[in-house]
Design a protein around this motif. Structure first.
Motif, PDB file in Angstrom:
ATOM      1  N   SER A 156      13.694  -1.027  -7.450  1.00 10.67           N
ATOM      2  CA  SER A 156      14.170  -2.057  -6.341  1.00 10.67           C
ATOM      3  C   SER A 156      14.609  -1.733  -5.076  1.00 10.67           C
ATOM      4  O   SER A 156      14.902  -0.273  -4.964  1.00 10.67           O
ATOM      5  CB  SER A 156      15.320  -2.819  -7.233  1.00 10.67           C
ATOM      6  N   ALA A 157      14.471  -2.761  -4.232  1.00 13.52           N
ATOM      7  CA  ALA A 157      14.756  -2.207  -2.794  1.00 13.52           C
ATOM      8  C   ALA A 157      16.363  -1.878  -2.642  1.00 13.52           C
ATOM      9  O   ALA A 157      16.534  -1.165  -1.658  1.00 13.52           O
ATOM     10  CB  ALA A 157      14.407  -3.229  -1.849  1.00 13.52           C
ATOM     11  N   GLU A 158      17.090  -2.166  -3.608  1.00 11.59           N
ATOM     12  CA  GLU A 158      18.636  -1.977  -3.400  1.00 11.59           C
ATOM     13  C   GLU A 158      18.826  -0.384  -3.516  1.00 11.59           C
ATOM     14  O   GLU A 158      19.729   0.259  -3.346  1.00 11.59           O
ATOM     15  CB  GLU A 158      19.570  -2.898  -4.328  1.00 11.59           C
ATOM     16  N   ASN A 159      17.834   0.161  -4.539  1.00  6.74           N
ATOM     17  CA  ASN A 159      18.199   1.620  -4.835  1.00  6.74           C
ATOM     18  C   ASN A 159      18.169   2.641  -3.455  1.00  6.74           C
ATOM     19  O   ASN A 159      17.245   2.215  -2.541  1.00  6.74           O
ATOM     20  CB  ASN A 159      17.101   2.208  -5.658  1.00  6.74           C
ATOM     21  N   GLU A 160      18.842   3.406  -3.237  1.00  2.00           N
ATOM     22  CA  GLU A 160      18.801   4.252  -2.240  1.00  2.00           C
ATOM     23  C   GLU A 160      17.631   5.238  -2.085  1.00  2.00           C
ATOM     24  O   GLU A 160      17.142   5.512  -2.967  1.00  2.00           O
ATOM     25  CB  GLU A 160      19.994   5.319  -2.375  1.00  2.00           C
ATOM     26  N   TYR A 161      16.991   5.134  -1.160  1.00  2.00           N
ATOM     27  CA  TYR A 161      15.591   5.736  -0.873  1.00  2.00           C
ATOM     28  C   TYR A 161      15.832   7.406  -0.720  1.00  2.00           C
ATOM     29  O   TYR A 161      16.825   7.709   0.026  1.00  2.00           O
ATOM     30  CB  TYR A 161      14.964   5.160   0.611  1.00  2.00           C
ATOM     31  N   ASP A 219      -2.015   2.804   6.032  1.00  2.00           N
ATOM     32  CA  ASP A 219      -0.712   3.327   7.093  1.00  2.00           C
ATOM     33  C   ASP A 219       0.494   3.617   6.225  1.00  2.00           C
ATOM     34  O   ASP A 219       0.314   3.238   5.131  1.00  2.00           O
ATOM     35  CB  ASP A 219      -0.431   1.926   8.056  1.00  2.00           C
ATOM     36  N   LEU A 220       1.148   4.360   7.057  1.00  2.00           N
ATOM     37  CA  LEU A 220       2.446   4.612   6.629  1.00  2.00           C
ATOM     38  C   LEU A 220       3.671   3.806   7.528  1.00  2.00           C
ATOM     39  O   LEU A 220       3.432   4.141   8.886  1.00  2.00           O
ATOM     40  CB  LEU A 220       2.968   5.997   6.719  1.00  2.00           C
ATOM     41  N   VAL A 221       4.491   3.152   6.926  1.00  5.03           N
ATOM     42  CA  VAL A 221       5.494   2.478   7.724  1.00  5.03           C
ATOM     43  C   VAL A 221       7.122   2.776   7.279  1.00  5.03           C
ATOM     44  O   VAL A 221       7.139   3.323   6.050  1.00  5.03           O
ATOM     45  CB  VAL A 221       5.059   0.863   7.761  1.00  5.03           C
ATOM     46  N   LEU A 222       7.828   2.672   8.345  1.00  6.55           N
ATOM     47  CA  LEU A 222       9.269   2.928   8.062  1.00  6.55           C
ATOM     48  C   LEU A 222       9.704   1.524   8.167  1.00  6.55           C
ATOM     49  O   LEU A 222       9.824   0.859   9.394  1.00  6.55           O
ATOM     50  CB  LEU A 222       9.558   3.994   8.876  1.00  6.55           C
ATOM     51  N   ARG A 223      10.750   0.992   7.292  1.00  9.46           N
ATOM     52  CA  ARG A 223      11.548  -0.266   7.234  1.00  9.46           C
ATOM     53  C   ARG A 223      12.877  -0.111   6.890  1.00  9.46           C
ATOM     54  O   ARG A 223      12.903   0.332   5.632  1.00  9.46           O
ATOM     55  CB  ARG A 223      10.686  -1.494   6.681  1.00  9.46           C
ATOM     56  N   LYS A 224      13.725  -0.283   7.829  1.00 11.44           N
ATOM     57  CA  LYS A 224      15.165  -0.131   7.202  1.00 11.44           C
ATOM     58  C   LYS A 224      15.380   1.130   6.276  1.00 11.44           C
ATOM     59  O   LYS A 224      16.063   1.169   5.312  1.00 11.44           O
ATOM     60  CB  LYS A 224      15.618  -1.470   6.167  1.00 11.44           C
ATOM     61  N   LYS A 225      14.889   2.043   7.010  1.00 14.92           N
ATOM     62  CA  LYS A 225      15.293   3.572   6.525  1.00 14.92           C
ATOM     63  C   LYS A 225      14.272   3.628   5.077  1.00 14.92           C
ATOM     64  O   LYS A 225      14.767   4.837   4.514  1.00 14.92           O
ATOM     65  CB  LYS A 225      16.546   4.036   6.582  1.00 14.92           C
ATOM     66  N   VAL A 226      13.455   3.153   5.206  1.00  9.53           N
ATOM     67  CA  VAL A 226      12.588   3.321   3.588  1.00  9.53           C
ATOM     68  C   VAL A 226      10.899   3.211   4.115  1.00  9.53           C
ATOM     69  O   VAL A 226      10.738   2.467   5.041  1.00  9.53           O
ATOM     70  CB  VAL A 226      12.821   2.130   2.740  1.00  9.53           C
ATOM     71  N   GLU A 227      10.366   4.512   3.499  1.00  8.94           N
ATOM     72  CA  GLU A 227       9.193   4.690   4.118  1.00  8.94           C
ATOM     73  C   GLU A 227       8.211   4.085   2.801  1.00  8.94           C
ATOM     74  O   GLU A 227       8.345   4.254   1.751  1.00  8.94           O
ATOM     75  CB  GLU A 227       8.799   6.235   4.137  1.00  8.94           C
ATOM     76  N   LEU A 249       7.409   5.190  -1.118  1.00  6.90           N
ATOM     77  CA  LEU A 249       7.021   6.468  -1.348  1.00  6.90           C
ATOM     78  C   LEU A 249       7.791   7.097  -2.240  1.00  6.90           C
ATOM     79  O   LEU A 249       7.094   7.798  -3.250  1.00  6.90           O
ATOM     80  CB  LEU A 249       7.077   7.366   0.175  1.00  6.90           C
ATOM     81  N   ASP A 250       9.036   6.819  -2.497  1.00  4.46           N
ATOM     82  CA  ASP A 250       9.663   7.285  -3.477  1.00  4.46           C
ATOM     83  C   ASP A 250       9.507   6.793  -4.968  1.00  4.46           C
ATOM     84  O   ASP A 250       9.935   7.244  -5.918  1.00  4.46           O
ATOM     85  CB  ASP A 250      11.295   7.310  -3.474  1.00  4.46           C
ATOM     86  N   SER A 251       8.495   5.469  -5.084  1.00  7.11           N
ATOM     87  CA  SER A 251       8.273   4.846  -6.288  1.00  7.11           C
ATOM     88  C   SER A 251       6.860   5.689  -6.799  1.00  7.11           C
ATOM     89  O   SER A 251       6.382   5.465  -8.031  1.00  7.11           O
ATOM     90  CB  SER A 251       8.040   3.641  -6.151  1.00  7.11           C
TER      91      SER A 251
END
Length: 88
Positions: free
Chosen positions: A2-7, A44-52, A67-69
């Motif tokens: 989930s997006a709530e998990n720390e990246y 592409d690779l994108v960064l949003r709210k400190k998550v890649e 990326l961490d999934s």
């Protein structure tokens, strides 16, 4: 994941391989945590709210994969790259 998990950023070498795949619009087979396997063109690779995210095109639709999934990805020119998720 989930997006709530720390990246957790991925290893630089693994990131560089994804960057190369995007530059050459390679079609990757991507295995995600949970076992889902997707095949899509790396865009592409994108960064949003400190998550890649890796942006892939699957069936003419853009999808963003944290990326961490990603457990691994493969392409004939790159071989199979297993993402190193161990803390630096």
């Amino acid at each position: 994941m989930s997006a709530e998990n720390e990246y957790q950023p991925i290893n630089c070498d693994d990131y560089d391989n994804l960057e190369l795949a995007c530059q050459h619009h390679m079609v990757l087979e991507v295995t995600l945590q949970g076992g889902d396997v997707l095949t899509g063109k790396a865009t592409d690779l994108v960064l949003r709210k400190k998550v890649e995210y890796l942006v892939v095109t699957i069936d003419n639709e853009l999808r963003e994969l944290r990326l961490d999934s990603i457990v691994s990805f493969s392409h004939p020119e790159l071989g199979t790259v297993v993402i190193d998720h161990s803390p630096s």
